[in-house]
Design a protein around this motif. Structure first.
Motif, PDB file in Angstrom:
ATOM      1  N   LEU A   1       0.832  -1.210   0.000  1.00 47.39           N
ATOM      2  CA  LEU A   1       0.000   0.000   0.000  1.00 47.39           C
ATOM      3  C   LEU A   1       0.865   1.258   0.000  1.00 47.39           C
ATOM      4  O   LEU A   1       0.550   2.240  -0.690  1.00 47.39           O
ATOM      5  N   SER A   2       1.968   1.247   0.763  1.00 51.84           N
ATOM      6  CA  SER A   2       2.870   2.400   0.771  1.00 51.84           C
ATOM      7  C   SER A   2       3.529   2.593  -0.588  1.00 51.84           C
ATOM      8  O   SER A   2       3.744   3.721  -1.031  1.00 51.84           O
ATOM      9  N   THR A   3       3.842   1.482  -1.251  1.00 55.32           N
ATOM     10  CA  THR A   3       4.445   1.567  -2.582  1.00 55.32           C
ATOM     11  C   THR A   3       3.469   2.172  -3.590  1.00 55.32           C
ATOM     12  O   THR A   3       3.823   3.059  -4.378  1.00 55.32           O
ATOM     13  N   VAL A   4       2.223   1.684  -3.564  1.00 49.40           N
ATOM     14  CA  VAL A   4       1.195   2.241  -4.454  1.00 49.40           C
ATOM     15  C   VAL A   4       1.022   3.728  -4.179  1.00 49.40           C
ATOM     16  O   VAL A   4       0.913   4.550  -5.104  1.00 49.40           O
ATOM     17  N   ASN A   5       1.003   4.086  -2.908  1.00 52.62           N
ATOM     18  CA  ASN A   5       0.837   5.493  -2.542  1.00 52.62           C
ATOM     19  C   ASN A   5       1.986   6.349  -3.046  1.00 52.62           C
ATOM     20  O   ASN A   5       1.779   7.451  -3.560  1.00 52.62           O
ATOM     21  N   LYS A   6       3.203   5.845  -2.926  1.00 50.99           N
ATOM     22  CA  LYS A   6       4.362   6.631  -3.367  1.00 50.99           C
ATOM     23  C   LYS A   6       4.398   6.754  -4.885  1.00 50.99           C
ATOM     24  O   LYS A   6       4.737   7.821  -5.425  1.00 50.99           O
ATOM     25  N   VAL A   7       4.035   5.694  -5.606  1.00 49.82           N
ATOM     26  CA  VAL A   7       3.967   5.779  -7.073  1.00 49.82           C
ATOM     27  C   VAL A   7       2.947   6.835  -7.481  1.00 49.82           C
ATOM     28  O   VAL A   7       3.195   7.687  -8.347  1.00 49.82           O
ATOM     29  N   ALA A   8       1.770   6.785  -6.852  1.00 52.34           N
ATOM     30  CA  ALA A   8       0.739   7.781  -7.156  1.00 52.34           C
ATOM     31  C   ALA A   8       1.179   9.181  -6.762  1.00 52.34           C
ATOM     32  O   ALA A   8       0.770  10.173  -7.378  1.00 52.34           O
ATOM     33  N   ASP A   9       2.028   9.275  -5.759  1.00 52.00           N
ATOM     34  CA  ASP A   9       2.516  10.574  -5.305  1.00 52.00           C
ATOM     35  C   ASP A   9       3.501  11.182  -6.299  1.00 52.00           C
ATOM     36  O   ASP A   9       3.602  12.416  -6.422  1.00 52.00           O
TER      37      ASP A   9
ATOM     38  N   ALA B   1      -1.795   3.989   6.050  1.00 50.73           N
ATOM     39  CA  ALA B   1      -1.697   4.501   7.422  1.00 50.73           C
ATOM     40  C   ALA B   1      -2.447   3.586   8.384  1.00 50.73           C
ATOM     41  O   ALA B   1      -1.965   3.277   9.485  1.00 50.73           O
ATOM     42  N   LEU B   2      -3.636   3.145   7.970  1.00 48.18           N
ATOM     43  CA  LEU B   2      -4.432   2.259   8.807  1.00 48.18           C
ATOM     44  C   LEU B   2      -3.715   0.934   9.049  1.00 48.18           C
ATOM     45  O   LEU B   2      -3.668   0.432  10.182  1.00 48.18           O
ATOM     46  N   THR B   3      -3.122   0.385   8.004  1.00 47.59           N
ATOM     47  CA  THR B   3      -2.446  -0.909   8.129  1.00 47.59           C
ATOM     48  C   THR B   3      -1.206  -0.804   9.005  1.00 47.59           C
ATOM     49  O   THR B   3      -0.960  -1.655   9.881  1.00 47.59           O
ATOM     50  N   TRP B   4      -0.399   0.249   8.772  1.00 46.73           N
ATOM     51  CA  TRP B   4       0.798   0.442   9.588  1.00 46.73           C
ATOM     52  C   TRP B   4       0.432   0.617  11.065  1.00 46.73           C
ATOM     53  O   TRP B   4       1.067   0.039  11.954  1.00 46.73           O
ATOM     54  N   ARG B   5      -0.593   1.433  11.321  1.00 46.43           N
ATOM     55  CA  ARG B   5      -0.945   1.709  12.712  1.00 46.43           C
ATOM     56  C   ARG B   5      -1.537   0.485  13.401  1.00 46.43           C
ATOM     57  O   ARG B   5      -1.260   0.241  14.582  1.00 46.43           O
ATOM     58  N   ARG B   6      -2.352  -0.252  12.678  1.00 47.43           N
ATOM     59  CA  ARG B   6      -2.888  -1.480  13.270  1.00 47.43           C
ATOM     60  C   ARG B   6      -1.776  -2.474  13.573  1.00 47.43           C
ATOM     61  O   ARG B   6      -1.783  -3.145  14.604  1.00 47.43           O
TER      62      ARG B   6
ATOM     63  N   VAL C   1       5.209   5.291  12.831  1.00 50.64           N
ATOM     64  CA  VAL C   1       5.629   6.442  12.016  1.00 50.64           C
ATOM     65  C   VAL C   1       6.964   6.196  11.320  1.00 50.64           C
ATOM     66  O   VAL C   1       7.107   6.399  10.112  1.00 50.64           O
ATOM     67  N   GLY C   2       7.953   5.765  12.100  1.00 48.60           N
ATOM     68  CA  GLY C   2       9.316   5.687  11.577  1.00 48.60           C
ATOM     69  C   GLY C   2       9.512   4.662  10.484  1.00 48.60           C
ATOM     70  O   GLY C   2      10.139   4.941   9.455  1.00 48.60           O
ATOM     71  N   ALA C   3       8.968   3.453  10.656  1.00 47.22           N
ATOM     72  CA  ALA C   3       9.163   2.393   9.665  1.00 47.22           C
ATOM     73  C   ALA C   3       8.560   2.789   8.321  1.00 47.22           C
ATOM     74  O   ALA C   3       9.168   2.597   7.256  1.00 47.22           O
ATOM     75  N   ALA C   4       7.337   3.356   8.355  1.00 47.87           N
ATOM     76  CA  ALA C   4       6.688   3.794   7.115  1.00 47.87           C
ATOM     77  C   ALA C   4       7.475   4.929   6.462  1.00 47.87           C
ATOM     78  O   ALA C   4       7.605   4.982   5.233  1.00 47.87           O
ATOM     79  N   ALA C   5       8.011   5.834   7.282  1.00 47.17           N
ATOM     80  CA  ALA C   5       8.780   6.953   6.738  1.00 47.17           C
ATOM     81  C   ALA C   5      10.056   6.477   6.054  1.00 47.17           C
ATOM     82  O   ALA C   5      10.447   6.994   4.996  1.00 47.17           O
ATOM     83  N   ILE C   6      10.731   5.486   6.642  1.00 42.60           N
ATOM     84  CA  ILE C   6      11.942   4.941   6.024  1.00 42.60           C
ATOM     85  C   ILE C   6      11.598   4.312   4.671  1.00 42.60           C
ATOM     86  O   ILE C   6      12.294   4.533   3.669  1.00 42.60           O
ATOM     87  N   LEU C   7      10.515   3.530   4.638  1.00 45.34           N
ATOM     88  CA  LEU C   7      10.099   2.898   3.387  1.00 45.34           C
ATOM     89  C   LEU C   7       9.759   3.944   2.332  1.00 45.34           C
ATOM     90  O   LEU C   7      10.168   3.824   1.164  1.00 45.34           O
ATOM     91  N   GLN C   8       9.033   4.979   2.710  1.00 43.48           N
ATOM     92  CA  GLN C   8       8.651   6.030   1.767  1.00 43.48           C
ATOM     93  C   GLN C   8       9.879   6.742   1.211  1.00 43.48           C
ATOM     94  O   GLN C   8       9.940   7.081   0.023  1.00 43.48           O
ATOM     95  N   THR C   9      10.874   6.963   2.066  1.00 45.28           N
ATOM     96  CA  THR C   9      12.092   7.633   1.615  1.00 45.28           C
ATOM     97  C   THR C   9      12.842   6.773   0.594  1.00 45.28           C
ATOM     98  O   THR C   9      13.307   7.268  -0.444  1.00 45.28           O
ATOM     99  N   VAL C  10      12.953   5.477   0.884  1.00 46.70           N
ATOM    100  CA  VAL C  10      13.636   4.563  -0.051  1.00 46.70           C
ATOM    101  C   VAL C  10      12.883   4.497  -1.380  1.00 46.70           C
ATOM    102  O   VAL C  10      13.487   4.571  -2.463  1.00 46.70           O
ATOM    103  N   LEU C  11      11.559   4.354  -1.308  1.00 46.25           N
ATOM    104  CA  LEU C  11      10.760   4.310  -2.539  1.00 46.25           C
ATOM    105  C   LEU C  11      10.892   5.595  -3.332  1.00 46.25           C
ATOM    106  O   LEU C  11      10.963   5.573  -4.573  1.00 46.25           O
TER     107      LEU C  11
ATOM    108  N   LEU D   1      14.484  14.182   2.457  1.00 40.40           N
ATOM    109  CA  LEU D   1      15.620  13.752   3.270  1.00 40.40           C
ATOM    110  C   LEU D   1      15.838  14.650   4.473  1.00 40.40           C
ATOM    111  O   LEU D   1      16.587  14.297   5.391  1.00 40.40           O
ATOM    112  N   THR D   2      15.190  15.834   4.499  1.00 45.18           N
ATOM    113  CA  THR D   2      15.284  16.681   5.696  1.00 45.18           C
ATOM    114  C   THR D   2      14.615  15.990   6.885  1.00 45.18           C
ATOM    115  O   THR D   2      14.909  16.304   8.041  1.00 45.18           O
ATOM    116  N   ALA D   3      13.696  15.057   6.575  1.00 46.17           N
ATOM    117  CA  ALA D   3      13.022  14.328   7.655  1.00 46.17           C
ATOM    118  C   ALA D   3      13.853  13.154   8.160  1.00 46.17           C
ATOM    119  O   ALA D   3      13.446  12.472   9.095  1.00 46.17           O
ATOM    120  N   VAL D   4      15.020  12.929   7.526  1.00 50.67           N
ATOM    121  CA  VAL D   4      15.857  11.805   7.947  1.00 50.67           C
ATOM    122  C   VAL D   4      16.263  11.966   9.406  1.00 50.67           C
ATOM    123  O   VAL D   4      16.329  10.982  10.161  1.00 50.67           O
TER     124      VAL D   4
END
Length: 600
Positions: A33-41, A98-103, A153-163, A310-313
């Motif tokens: 889901l994060s990958t789909v979101n980043k592609v769409a972003d 967001a829902l999946t990560w938080r759950r 928060v952190g794990a999803a942010a790392i994945l989003q940055t890599v993607l 990367l400022t959020a790193v």
């Protein structure tokens, strides 16, 4: 013996991933889901370039080739429709991700806290006694919360940055290899800086965890001892002590924050370099005719898209370090070995015979407190253990209850080594009343039924009558449904003792274990408890540690401990007549100082 501290895994987060491999499907779903979101972003930036290309090139644009429309208006409408669809996909995928990560984070937090608490309950009593309760509480609460925050928060942010880096890199590679190299050149600097800061932050956040544990321990201890603080007018002194612990926590946090905040300027400089290269070199290529203006627009936007996140790193690194330190402490707690393990033998109806053969015991790495002790309590008899302070009386009871195991020798229940018995037999056969009675926040009935939650109200009331507690309970405003407050603060010491006795009796134990159960009560309460004990011990084994000898004078046998050894044993009359250590204790307590030891 106190359990040794267990080593912390070199990679705590990886170890957690291994422990919770059962949630891998949820993790994969979150990643997808994060990958789909980043592609769409990323797509809107491409659409901006396509729009510029339509305006500049008209019927020769990329869009015209794809949809077969020559009109610029029609091409822009197509782009608007695609853009709307992309925004829908981005919004829906962002919500679901967001829902999946938080759950996932909340589920792991819940499971980890319950697992850690369950493990802590299994650890030896001696381990708890040598470790501040606040430290354990900080691990079970604050550390688990810190880890949940990173997973949320952190794990999803790392994945989003890599993607983000991968997807933007693909666009740059397709458009201009030269700009790919120039725009990505700052990234190794940022990565190297991250590694340097990570090594620097690791001990800083370990210090943060230590100080918050100290603070939690201080607060927990002070709230538990609030009456003592007030009695000695120590409010100001204790406020200063809490302030000192809080200041240490603040300073530890500030040191970590200063280091993590210093990372942001480094990232900003890298962004400036990368953006300037794209702006100048890309512009030169457009002027030279080697790069389409639409692609140039995309790359300018993409440079910001690539580098600005990367400022959020620094913040992600902060979350990672906190989560890693917390995970290390939690796993360290989980790795503490449980040295007192239950056996497998289950006795359906224990008779209650207790025997200690050649027992040696002590605390941690200290000297023996009990030396080669032999003691037998036949089933159905009442035996007392007396002796001066430090003679080993409480240690003996801890062995019988199997709060710890002897260093040598054997403790037997019904001629079976206690180490071979299940907890349901060892502790299920015991009814324990301690000197320091602990009542839980709840009603009187809840506390009496604590050992048998399934007991009926009639059984609860019968146990209360047997403990001579029914009179004062029924006089309360709500009777058995009256709240007792945390630790039973609304009750007197004698009332707490009688409720504790009722709680023990409700289990109908084969063995009743009393540890100085009447040492802190008045004469009337002592007489009531003694009447109760006289009735309830008639058909069961009782092992009583007593300071007041008057409470055990009718015991079938009295064992006198001195420096961890049996000094003498017998009935009250036999021991008084012998004129030994017991006779001297009896003389002191009764005021009959005419008693003298029998010459050797």
């Amino acid at each position: 013996m106190v359990s040794a501290a267990a080593p912390v895994p070199a990679s705590p987060l990886r170890e957690l991933s291994r422990r919770y491999a059962g949630y891998r499907a949820r993790l994969v779903a979150a990643v997808v889901l994060s990958t789909v979101n980043k592609v769409a972003d990323v797509v809107p930036e491409l659409l901006i370039g396509a729009a510029v290309d339509v305006v500049v090139r008209g019927d020769r644009s990329f869009v015209a080739d794809v949809v077969g429309a020559d009109s610029r208006y029609e091409q822009l409408v197509w782009l608007a429709v695609v853009n709307a669809l992309v925004w829908v996909v981005e919004s829906v995928s962002e919500y679901l991700a967001a829902l999946t990560w938080r759950r996932l984070a909340q589920t792991i937090e819940h499971d980890l806290r319950v697992e850690a608490y369950a493990h802590v309950q299994q650890l030896d009593v001696a381990w708890h006694e040598t470790r501040p309760a606040g430290t354990t509480l900080a691990t079970l609460n604050d550390d688990v919360n810190q880890l949940e925050r990173f997973l949320d928060v952190g794990a999803a942010a790392i994945l989003q940055t890599v993607l983000n880096v991968v997807l933007v890199g693909l666009v740059f590679a397709a458009a201009s290899p030269t700009l790919l190299v120039l725009a990505f050149a700052p990234i190794p600097v940022i990565v190297a800086g991250s590694l340097v800061f990570q090594r620097r932050l690791d001990p800083l956040y370990a210090r943060v965890r230590e100080t918050v544990a100290d603070l939690s321990g201080t607060l927990s201890a002070n709230l538990g001892g609030i009456t003592t603080i007030k009695a000695f007018t120590a409010e100001g002194r204790e406020r200063d002590r809490v302030a000192s612990a809080s200041l240490a926590y603040r300073e530890a946090n500030e040191a970590a924050i200063r280091s993590s905040a210093a990372f942001v300027p480094l990232v900003r400089i890298a962004i400036l370099v990368g953006f300037t290269c794209t702006l100048l070199i890309g512009g030169f290529q457009v002027l030279d005719g080697t790069l389409e203006v639409g692609l140039y627009s995309v790359l300018v936007f993409m440079t910001q898209r690539l580098l600005w996140p990367l400022t959020a790193v620094a913040e992600v690194l902060d979350l990672y370090q906190r989560g890693r330190a917390s995970a290390g402490r939690i796993l360290g707690l989980l790795a503490v070995p449980v040295t007192v393990q239950p056996g497998e033998v289950l006795l359906a109806e224990p008779a209650g015979r207790i025997e200690l053969r050649g027992v040696r015991a002590g605390y941690a790495d200290g000297p023996d407190v009990i030396h080669d002790l032999d003691l037998v309590v036949p089933a159905g008899e009442t035996h007392a253990v007396v002796g001066p302070t430090g003679s080993g009386k409480s240690t003996l009871l801890r062995l019988v209850l199997r709060f710890e195991d002897p260093r040598a020798g054997t403790v037997l229940l019904d001629d079976v080594d206690a180490r071979d018995l299940e907890w349901a037999t060892v502790r299920g056969a015991m009814g324990y009343v301690s000197q320091d009675v602990y009542l839980f926040s709840g009603t009187v009935a809840d506390n009496i039924a604590y050992g048998r939650p399934e007991a009926t109200r009639e059984e609860v009331e019968r146990a209360a009558r047997a403990a001579e507690a029914s009179a004062f309970v029924e006089a309360m405003p709500q009777g058995y449904d009256t709240p007792v407050g945390e630790r039973g603060v609304t009750l007197s010491g004698g009332q707490r003792q009688r409720l504790a006795l009722a709680r023990a009796l409700l289990r109908d134990p084969a063995v009743l274990v009393l540890d100085e159960a009447t040492s802190a009560v008045d004469n009337e309460t002592e007489a009531a408890i003694q009447r109760s004990l006289g009735l309830v011990t008639a058909e069961r084994t009782a092992l009583v540690v007593a300071h007041r000898l008057s409470t055990v004078r009718h015991a079938d046998r009295i064992w006198v401990l001195d420096a961890g050894r049996i000094a003498e044993s017998g009935t009250h009359d036999e021991l008084v007549a012998a004129g030994g250590a017991y006779a001297q204790l009896w003389a002191v307590q009764t005021g009959d100082l005419g008693v003298r030891s029998t010459p050797a």
